[in-house]
Structures are given as structure tokens and as C-alpha cells.
Design a protein around this motif. Structure first.
Motif: not given
Length: 144
Positions: A133-144, A13-26
Motif C-alpha cells: 500500500e505504501n509502495l503504491e502511494q510512493t509511486l503515485a507521488q514520485a517523480d515520473r 504477496v502479489e499485486r498489480e501496479f499501474p506503473f511500468p517496471p522501470d518506475r517500480l524498479w526505482r
């Protein structure tokens, strides 16, 4: 995708996320964020660390961190013991993060599905799409 040598199949499964790698890594490595998008856990980002993922359905996955390269690659075993061999699973999940101009491309591979595990293979494909989908929602809500 099927491995010719072992006959096992891999869900990708592949997807583009509008967040930098360090944020996704967290979100991939911090237990409270993993719980928000995937499952309850006792994860630690250390190669060799054994941990559990605990699903809402009551199932427990036994895992071990196999590879770790911050902001790039994370791999761990994903094993589910079951009395019925068709439902027992010994697999490896690998996340690969690639920076893009607009964020991060995330590729997830879950390798190790036997030919007799059609239901588990199909379920994993659908499940990982929902987890993303859950990951994208989590990233959108997580502290930057």
C-alpha cells in the motif's frame, strides 16, 4: 507455502501496479524511495552489498543483496537477530516484476520462516500488504 525439504514457510504477496517496471524498479532500489515505503536504509543495487533496514520500532535488519536483474528481479537476505529464537529470523526476500498491459505485476516472496515462527509469519503477511500500500502511494507521488 511450505518447503517440504526444509520445513520452512514462505510468505507470498502479489499485486498489480499501474506503473511500468522501470518506475517500480526505482522504488525498489533507490534508498530515498525505499525509505518512503519500507524503512530507512543504506541500500545500494550491487550484488554482495551488505546493508541495514531500520524500522521505526527500533529494530535493525541485516541484509545482503543476493540477486539483481534490473526491472525483473531483486533478492536480498532479511535477517533479524534476537535473543529469543522464536523472533530471530534468517530469510530471503525476492521481488519479481512482470510487465503487464496496464503496468507491472509484483510478486514478493519472503522465504525462511520456521514452524515455530507463527507470529512472525503472520505478521510478515500483513506487513507486506501494508508495505505494498505504501509502495503504491510512493509511486503515485514520485517523480515520473
Amino acid at each position: 507455502m511450505t518447503d517440504a525439504a526444509t520445513g520452512t514457510r514462505t510468505v507470498v504477496v502479489e499485486r498489480e501496479f499501474p506503473f511500468p517496471p522501470d518506475r517500480l524498479w526505482r522504488a525498489l532500489t533507490q534508498p530515498h524511495l525505499i525509505e518512503a515505503w519500507l524503512m530507512k536504509n543504506d541500500f545500494r543495487p550491487e550484488v554482495g552489498h551488505r546493508f541495514n533496514l531500520r524500522g521505526d520500532w527500533g529494530g535493525v535488519l541485516d541484509c545482503e543483496v543476493l540477486a539483481l536483474e534490473p526491472n525483473r528481479t531483486l533478492a536480498y537476505s532479511w535477517n533479524h537477530a534476537h535473543d529469543d529464537p522464536a523472533y530471530a529470523l534468517n530469510s530471503v526476500v525476492t521481488f519479481t516484476l512482470t510487465p503487464t498491459e496496464t503496468g507491472t505485476h509484483l510478486r514478493m516472496e519472503q522465504a525462511g520462516f520456521r514452524a515455530d515462527q507463527r507470529q512472525a509469519f503472520g505478521g510478515a503477511g500483513a506487513g507486506w500488504r501494508q508495505f505494498f500500500e505504501n509502495l503504491e502511494q510512493t509511486l503515485a507521488q514520485a517523480d515520473r
